[in-house]
Write an enzyme that holds these catalytic residues in place. Structure first.
Site, PDB file in Angstrom:
ATOM      1  N   ASP A 196       0.839  -1.197   0.000  1.00  0.00           N
ATOM      2  CA  ASP A 196       0.000   0.000   0.000  1.00  0.00           C
ATOM      3  C   ASP A 196       0.877   1.251   0.000  1.00  0.00           C
ATOM      4  O   ASP A 196       1.225   1.791   1.046  1.00  0.00           O
ATOM      5  CB  ASP A 196      -1.000   0.017   1.172  1.00  0.00           C
ATOM      6  CG  ASP A 196      -2.181  -0.917   0.930  1.00  0.00           C
ATOM      7  OD1 ASP A 196      -2.223  -1.557  -0.144  1.00  0.00           O
ATOM      8  OD2 ASP A 196      -3.057  -0.992   1.816  1.00  0.00           O
ATOM      9  N   HIS A 328     -10.444  -6.186   8.599  1.00  0.00           N
ATOM     10  CA  HIS A 328      -9.883  -7.179   7.669  1.00  0.00           C
ATOM     11  C   HIS A 328      -9.893  -8.580   8.269  1.00  0.00           C
ATOM     12  O   HIS A 328      -8.957  -9.364   8.086  1.00  0.00           O
ATOM     13  CB  HIS A 328      -8.473  -6.768   7.227  1.00  0.00           C
ATOM     14  CG  HIS A 328      -8.432  -5.410   6.599  1.00  0.00           C
ATOM     15  ND1 HIS A 328      -9.173  -5.105   5.483  1.00  0.00           N
ATOM     16  CD2 HIS A 328      -7.771  -4.274   6.934  1.00  0.00           C
ATOM     17  CE1 HIS A 328      -8.955  -3.841   5.153  1.00  0.00           C
ATOM     18  NE2 HIS A 328      -8.127  -3.318   6.019  1.00  0.00           N
TER      19      HIS A 328
END
Ligand SMILES: [Fe+2]
Length: 468
Positions: A196, A328
């Site tokens: 990311d 998540h």
């Protein structure tokens, strides 16, 4: 004689001590550090950290990564905006006037209504170990100069220090993280980046201008020391409604990896050796089931790791397998089921992941006894298992993960919702010193730290519970 009131106070204090001891024996610490919970803002386009370097066609977004298997090559990349310009890199040893040159290649891509600049990738080879090199890009128009240290020869007892950063983005918090990393008195020599990067996909039409700003923002670090790249979900840029159906298009044009050197068939999973470490990068968002290229590659790769040459076996991935935050949930679970028995068998020292925007360190645990019928689904202490560290706390615009499962699972040794980075200071084949830094503290302050003992050479229990 003890009066009743005093006696009850003593009983209370004793109970308190017993309770505290019990808490310590179980290891887990949820930090009580208090922080602001507001989401971070990205820095505006006219921020000084995004400034375009002056001069016609000046190279920008300069970044380096390891260019081969053993650290004798460096892959230098940069972007020119006005015209292709030269893909040549001039480089020389510090103090020498003998300049060498290497020639790279140019790539370019379109993404919906965006057209990239000219992206240059050039590998310079046959570097001398432990040597300072200067290099120049932008030959012919506007030359820019940088330098880096070639790593020591791969070997079991060479000290080497890695930085750890994940989920960075380009917010004010991201800037703080990078500054804390730069100014940490423990000097990181290479960044292990767990995925990311830019978060450009958070903008309308995945505005790739934010890939360019990110490249300029991190140049102050990544032009001077290699960052080892892992792909995260924000690198996918899969937007069928815009006609963009090739995953990882911007990322894979901009950030190359030396995957062929480790016989990988994909830039998203590969390995490098650096100093005393064998680093395996896994791809959370490429197929990893049985018979897939990644599965077969990892199955071949793990037996090749020579702990007499590289004692430290470190794995990077984006989605964590062990995570006690309420974000998540189970996203890393299918990969864990596939690969965890190998991690235990091959005595992996450390696994770093990102994705969850917080910090967490586990005890050495495994959960390989479980199958769908036996119900043995609680992770257990396992001295052959890695420590799992989630370091997705770089500071991107999505903000912190603050919601945690309660009570803290026994496997979780330390967890905190703060932005920061970590360093892993490998001393020799047996010992490494690990420290996590939160951005709210001074540059030298360590909010979590641990001596880590090598699983192959020195597999004694270094858990929080053992030291308490
Ligand atoms: Fe992520």
């Amino acid at each position: 004689m003890v009066v009743p009131k005093t006696r009850s106070l003593i009983v209370f204090v004793v109970l308190l001590l017993v309770f505290n001891a019990a808490t310590l024996c179980h290891g887990g610490v949820t930090s009580r550090f208090v922080r602001k919970l507001a989401k971070g803002d990205d820095m505006p386009l006219d921020s000084d950290v995004f400034r375009v370097p002056p001069g016609y066609n000046a190279p920008q977004q300069v970044h380096i990564t390891q260019g081969d298997l053993e650290g004798k090559a460096m892959l230098v990349s940069w972007v020119t905006m006005d015209e292709p310009g030269s893909s040549q890199v001039l480089y020389w040893i510090d103090g020498s006037d003998q300049k060498r040159s290497a020639h790279g290649k140019i790539t370019k891509y379109k993404f919906y209504n965006y057209t990239s600049g000219f992206i240059h990738h050039c590998t310079i080879r046959r570097l001398k170990p432990n040597t300072k090199y200067h290099y120049e890009v932008g030959i012919g128009h506007t030359v820019r100069s940088f330098w880096f240290m070639a790593p020591p020869e791969v070997g079991p007892d060479v000290p080497y220090t890695f930085g750890l950063i994940g989920d960075l983005g380009q917010s004010y918090d991201s800037n703080s993280t990078l500054t804390h990393y730069d100014l940490n008195p423990t000097k990181g020599q290479t960044v292990l980046f767990v995925g990311d990067l830019s978060y450009a996909d958070q903008y309308p039409n995945n505005d790739n201008v934010r890939w360019d700003t990110w490249g300029r923002f991190v140049e102050r670090s990544v032009a001077y020391q290699p960052w080892i790249w892992t792909a995260g979900n924000h690198e996918l840029d899969f937007v069928p409604e815009l006609g963009e159906t090739k995953p990882f298009k911007p990322y894979s044009n901009r950030y190359h990896t030396p995957y062929k050197a480790s016989n990988s068939t994909s830039p998203f999973f590969y390995s490098v050796k650096r100093g005393p470490a064998h680093i395996i990068v896994l791809a959370s968002y490429s197929a990893y089931g049985k018979y897939t290229p990644q599965y077969k590659w990892l199955e071949d790769e793990l037996p090749k790791v020579d702990r007499t040459q590289t004692p430290w076996l470190i794995i990077l991935m984006h989605a964590p397998w062990y995570n006690s935050f309420n974000y998540h949930y189970m996203e890393g679970e299918t990969m864990r089921v596939m690969y965890e028995p190998w991690f235990v068998k091959y005595k992996v020292d450390l696994v770093f992941a990102g994705h969850v925007h917080a910090y967490e360190r586990t005890e050495r645990i495994s959960n390989i006894a479980y199958n769908v019928v036996n119900g043995i689904c609680t992770p257990v202490n396992d001295s052959s298992a890695p420590i799992y560290i989630t370091i997705g706390d770089g500071g991107n615009l999505e903000g912190l993960a603050t919601n945690m499962t309660e009570p803290q699972p026994k496997y979780s040794a330390f967890r905190e919702s703060s932005f920061g980075h970590a360093t892993l200071d490998i001393k020799n084949r047996t010992h490494a010193y690990y420290a996590w830094h939160r951005n709210q503290d001074g540059y030298a302050v360590e909010a979590d730290n641990l001596w880590i003992f090598n699983r192959y050479w020195n597999p004694i229990d270094e858990s929080t519970a053992a030291s308490a």
